[in-house]
Design a protein around this motif. Structure first.
Motif, mmCIF file in Angstrom:
data_model
loop_
_atom_site.group_PDB
_atom_site.id
_atom_site.type_symbol
_atom_site.label_atom_id
_atom_site.label_comp_id
_atom_site.label_asym_id
_atom_site.label_seq_id
_atom_site.Cartn_x
_atom_site.Cartn_y
_atom_site.Cartn_z
ATOM 1 N N ILE A 50 -2.655 23.201 -19.343
ATOM 2 C CA ILE A 50 -2.631 23.453 -18.018
ATOM 3 C C ILE A 50 -2.178 25.014 -17.908
ATOM 4 O O ILE A 50 -1.083 25.439 -18.271
ATOM 5 N N PRO A 51 -2.890 25.766 -17.031
ATOM 6 C CA PRO A 51 -2.370 27.119 -16.605
ATOM 7 C C PRO A 51 -1.186 26.998 -16.121
ATOM 8 O O PRO A 51 -1.006 26.144 -14.896
ATOM 9 N N THR B 11 1.031 -1.205 0.015
ATOM 10 C CA THR B 11 0.050 0.014 0.046
ATOM 11 C C THR B 11 0.697 1.296 -0.081
ATOM 12 O O THR B 11 0.771 2.151 -0.604
ATOM 13 N N ALA B 12 1.715 1.203 0.873
ATOM 14 C CA ALA B 12 2.843 2.399 1.174
ATOM 15 C C ALA B 12 3.782 2.648 -0.496
ATOM 16 O O ALA B 12 3.655 3.968 -0.843
ATOM 17 N N SER B 13 4.210 1.626 -0.706
ATOM 18 C CA SER B 13 5.003 1.840 -1.813
ATOM 19 C C SER B 13 4.143 2.289 -3.101
ATOM 20 O O SER B 13 4.550 3.225 -3.908
ATOM 21 N N SER B 14 2.820 1.419 -3.438
ATOM 22 C CA SER B 14 2.164 2.073 -4.526
ATOM 23 C C SER B 14 1.619 3.270 -4.452
ATOM 24 O O SER B 14 1.602 4.096 -5.423
ATOM 25 N N PHE B 15 1.148 3.887 -3.263
ATOM 26 C CA PHE B 15 0.825 5.273 -3.096
ATOM 27 C C PHE B 15 2.104 6.293 -3.195
ATOM 28 O O PHE B 15 1.604 7.267 -3.896
ATOM 29 N N ALA B 16 3.272 5.820 -2.839
ATOM 30 C CA ALA B 16 4.261 6.778 -2.604
ATOM 31 C C ALA B 16 4.700 7.078 -4.224
ATOM 32 O O ALA B 16 4.898 8.263 -4.731
ATOM 33 N N PHE B 17 4.978 5.745 -5.064
ATOM 34 C CA PHE B 17 5.438 5.883 -6.168
ATOM 35 C C PHE B 17 4.511 6.935 -7.031
ATOM 36 O O PHE B 17 4.616 7.550 -8.146
ATOM 37 N N SER B 18 3.182 6.565 -6.829
ATOM 38 C CA SER B 18 2.140 7.305 -7.751
ATOM 39 C C SER B 18 2.133 8.551 -7.354
ATOM 40 O O SER B 18 1.953 9.476 -8.447
ATOM 41 N N PHE B 19 2.259 8.777 -6.229
ATOM 42 C CA PHE B 19 2.085 10.421 -5.871
ATOM 43 C C PHE B 19 3.348 11.140 -6.599
ATOM 44 O O PHE B 19 3.450 12.314 -6.867
ATOM 45 N N ALA B 20 4.633 10.463 -6.347
ATOM 46 C CA ALA B 20 5.871 11.063 -7.103
ATOM 47 C C ALA B 20 5.598 11.325 -8.558
ATOM 48 O O ALA B 20 6.256 12.056 -8.939
ATOM 49 N N SER B 21 4.907 10.574 -9.232
ATOM 50 C CA SER B 21 4.646 10.790 -10.538
ATOM 51 C C SER B 21 3.574 11.816 -10.952
ATOM 52 O O SER B 21 3.913 12.370 -11.882
ATOM 53 N N VAL B 22 2.982 12.364 -10.022
ATOM 54 C CA VAL B 22 2.438 13.669 -10.067
ATOM 55 C C VAL B 22 3.458 14.817 -10.223
ATOM 56 O O VAL B 22 3.336 15.553 -11.151
ATOM 57 N N PHE B 23 4.246 14.838 -9.266
ATOM 58 C CA PHE B 23 5.194 15.805 -9.287
ATOM 59 C C PHE B 23 6.253 15.609 -10.510
ATOM 60 O O PHE B 23 6.727 16.640 -11.157
ATOM 61 N N TYR B 24 6.539 14.327 -10.779
ATOM 62 C CA TYR B 24 7.449 14.249 -11.855
ATOM 63 C C TYR B 24 6.805 14.783 -13.198
ATOM 64 O O TYR B 24 7.392 15.498 -14.136
ATOM 65 N N GLU C 269 -1.249 20.904 -9.508
ATOM 66 C CA GLU C 269 -2.349 20.482 -9.208
ATOM 67 C C GLU C 269 -3.154 19.993 -10.277
ATOM 68 O O GLU C 269 -4.077 19.190 -10.019
ATOM 69 N N PHE C 270 -2.909 20.384 -11.558
ATOM 70 C CA PHE C 270 -3.597 19.755 -12.607
ATOM 71 C C PHE C 270 -3.270 18.468 -13.110
ATOM 72 O O PHE C 270 -4.139 17.512 -13.498
ATOM 73 N N TYR C 271 -2.053 18.141 -12.773
ATOM 74 C CA TYR C 271 -1.697 16.882 -13.028
ATOM 75 C C TYR C 271 -2.308 15.847 -12.055
ATOM 76 O O TYR C 271 -2.188 14.625 -12.056
ATOM 77 N N GLY C 272 -2.457 16.524 -10.771
ATOM 78 C CA GLY C 272 -3.336 15.626 -9.739
ATOM 79 C C GLY C 272 -4.551 15.078 -10.152
ATOM 80 O O GLY C 272 -5.022 13.998 -10.104
ATOM 81 N N PHE C 273 -5.256 16.029 -10.999
ATOM 82 C CA PHE C 273 -6.542 15.794 -11.437
ATOM 83 C C PHE C 273 -6.709 14.740 -12.320
ATOM 84 O O PHE C 273 -7.082 13.928 -12.845
ATOM 85 N N TYR C 274 -5.357 14.771 -13.210
ATOM 86 C CA TYR C 274 -5.122 14.156 -14.379
ATOM 87 C C TYR C 274 -5.017 12.500 -13.854
ATOM 88 O O TYR C 274 -5.371 11.315 -14.324
ATOM 89 N N GLU C 275 -4.187 12.353 -12.980
ATOM 90 C CA GLU C 275 -4.022 10.867 -12.446
ATOM 91 C C GLU C 275 -5.322 10.535 -11.570
ATOM 92 O O GLU C 275 -5.489 9.435 -11.554
ATOM 93 N N VAL C 276 -6.236 11.440 -11.045
ATOM 94 C CA VAL C 276 -7.457 11.175 -10.298
ATOM 95 C C VAL C 276 -8.177 10.306 -11.484
ATOM 96 O O VAL C 276 -8.775 9.453 -11.077
ATOM 97 N N THR D 278 -10.241 25.141 -8.571
ATOM 98 C CA THR D 278 -10.016 24.562 -9.634
ATOM 99 C C THR D 278 -11.299 23.742 -10.212
ATOM 100 O O THR D 278 -11.601 23.905 -11.317
ATOM 101 N N LEU D 279 -12.258 23.463 -9.472
ATOM 102 C CA LEU D 279 -13.325 22.660 -9.630
ATOM 103 C C LEU D 279 -14.317 23.866 -10.420
ATOM 104 O O LEU D 279 -15.074 23.285 -11.576
ATOM 105 N N GLN D 280 -14.224 24.889 -9.902
ATOM 106 C CA GLN D 280 -15.158 25.962 -10.530
ATOM 107 C C GLN D 280 -14.587 26.471 -11.801
ATOM 108 O O GLN D 280 -15.255 26.823 -12.864
ATOM 109 N N ALA D 281 -13.263 26.445 -12.125
ATOM 110 C CA ALA D 281 -12.482 26.700 -13.417
ATOM 111 C C ALA D 281 -12.842 25.882 -14.132
ATOM 112 O O ALA D 281 -13.264 25.895 -15.502
ATOM 113 N N LEU D 282 -12.891 24.549 -13.785
ATOM 114 C CA LEU D 282 -13.070 23.044 -14.783
ATOM 115 C C LEU D 282 -14.568 23.142 -15.529
ATOM 116 O O LEU D 282 -15.089 23.084 -16.663
#
Length: 464
Positions: A359-360, A97-110, A366-373, A229-233
């Protein structure tokens, strides 16, 4: 590849093959511990990506959060060496759980570095557009640079995946699958992740955004940014909304085909595990070619990124469609695996770069977070459809073919997406917001990409 040993404790699989074990408030079959870990990880990802990915756009948090979650993922993998006894199944579940979450979250910043790297490269080569013609040239240069940089990270990731699969096969063959081999391989993967991340982060320079006022607090700012962001979308970024809706549908189809194909091969074609692994190696090799070919099409033939995405979606629909009509031999399976791999390489490359243009600036993480979600938040839909159809019809072949519906629906929605309008909406939103202050730690063209993004791409794709 990096999770070869993370499916649970190696000796415990025999000892607990038919056992039910307690996980949180449930009792589940031991073999389902991995799926439970994945479900918990996805829930955590959706919550964290939505609320906290925007924090990386403030100050120098982008690089710091990338480093922190990459190191956390590698450390979680290393700790699997303590989960070799049967009664420590809970530790393996927690670490997965921890490794999957951590690498996935790191991919947002990558991923959030992609628009920044492209902006700097294009600005150095083209400069600021001064006329309508130069503006068109700048847009074309941006698309080409974005596809090129995105493809490079993906290619490095697949090359590392191929190396690690071959290493795992050779290692397991020479040691006859001894449990000590799994321990050694897990440690090797963890050290690889740590080493590549450290080398990349030494070269990757930080890009500082607006400073986060201490009195604001992370949670309060995150909630305000989320609502904004939700309002902008809803009001301002209609093209991005279309893109994300399309991505939500066809990415679920892509992920489902990748996971269901191995089950199809084993169940319908009676392919042994080592032959299926050979098909996975072929897929990885073809993905490398597909990523490079898509970037070449955009640069040399000026093919529109949206056109490439639609073509790759159509190609990825071939394996499940073929599965319904024929796909009765191993040779056919290898052919479809090659087609899917070639398409997936271009698909992954161009989708990421196409979204970068929407992306602005100053809100990349922030928006790559939505991309992953949108990618992971509905990842249950494909497996659920397959489970329902295979159970009700008794045919896994029909269930596998049903995945085509995700590609048809996703491609249909994408036809309404207009990249030029998306760019105009992005620019209007940028003009209406406070300019982002970039400190003198600014990225130099291609420096951060070649020496930083590539190793991070290896880390991300090998351990994803």
């Amino acid at each position: 590849t990096g999770c070869v040993a993370s499916g649970g404790s190696w000796q415990a699989e025999e000892l607990l093959e038919a056992s039910r074990v307690p996980i949180l408030i449930w009792e589940v079959h031991y073999a389902a511990c991995r799926q439970v870990a994945d479900i918990i990880s996805v829930i955590m990802q959706v919550f964290a990506f939505t609320l906290f990915s925007s924090m990386a756009d403030f100050g120098d948090l982008r690089k710091r959060m990338l480093a922190a979650f990459t190191y956390l993922g590698a450390a979680s993998m290393f700790l699997h060496v303590f989960g070799i006894s049967a009664d420590r199944y809970w530790l393996n579940t927690l670490l997965i759980t921890a490794s999957s979450f951590a690498f996935s979250f790191a991919s947002v910043f990558y991923n959030s570095y992609l628009p920044l790297l492209v902006d700097v490269k294009v600005h150095s080569e083209v400069g600021e557009p001064s006329s309508r013609a130069s503006r068109r040239d700048s847009t074309r240069a941006w698309e080409e640079a974005s596809a090129e940089i995105s493809a490079r990270g993906l290619v490095w990731g697949y090359v590392a995946q191929i190396i690690f699969v071959l290493l795992a096969c050779a290692w397991l063959y020479e040691t006859s699958g001894a449990w000590t081999t799994y321990i050694a391989f897990t440690v090797t993967c963890a050290l690889w992740a740590l080493g590549m991340a450290y080398a990349a982060l030494l070269q990757l320079r930080g890009v500082a955004g607006k400073e986060l006022a201490i009195e604001d607090g992370f949670v309060a700012v995150s909630v305000r940014r989320l609502l904004s962001t939700l309002q902008a979308l809803r009001k301002d970024l209609t093209q991005m909304r279309i893109f994300l809706l399309s991505w939500c549908v066809h990415s679920d189809g892509a992920a489902t085909v990748g996971a269901a194909a191995t089950t199809f091969a084993a169940k319908e074609l009676n392919m042994p595990a080592f032959v299926i692994m050979g098909a996975l190696l072929e897929l990885s090799l073809m993905a490398v070619l597909g990523a490079k070919f898509s970037a070449w099409l955009i640069k040399r033939h000026r093919t529109r990124p949206k056109t490439i995405v639609l073509l790759t979606i159509g190609m990825m629909a071939i394996p499940p469609a073929w599965g319904v009509l024929a796909l009765n031999t191993w040779a056919e399976f290898f052919i479809t695996a090659g087609i899917y791999g070639f398409a997936f390489g271009g698909y992954s490359t161009v989708n990421r770069s196409l979204f970068a243009g929407c992306i602005p600036r100053g809100r990349e993480a922030e928006f790559y977070g939505f991309y992953e979600v949108t990618n992971r938040g509905t990842a249950w839909a494909g497996p659920l459809l397959i489970a329902w159809i295979s159970t009700s019809s008794g045919s896994y072949r029909a269930a596998f073919g049903s995945v085509v519906v995700f590609f048809v629906m996703g491609a249909g929605i994408l036809t309404f997406f207009d990249a030029a309008l998306a760019q105009q909406e992005r620019e209007r939103m940028q003009d209406a917001s406070v300019p982002v202050v970039v400190k003198d730690e600014q990225l130099t063209p291609m420096h951060g990409c070649e020496l930083g993004c590539a190793p991070i791409g290896v880390t991300r794709d090998v351990f994803e």
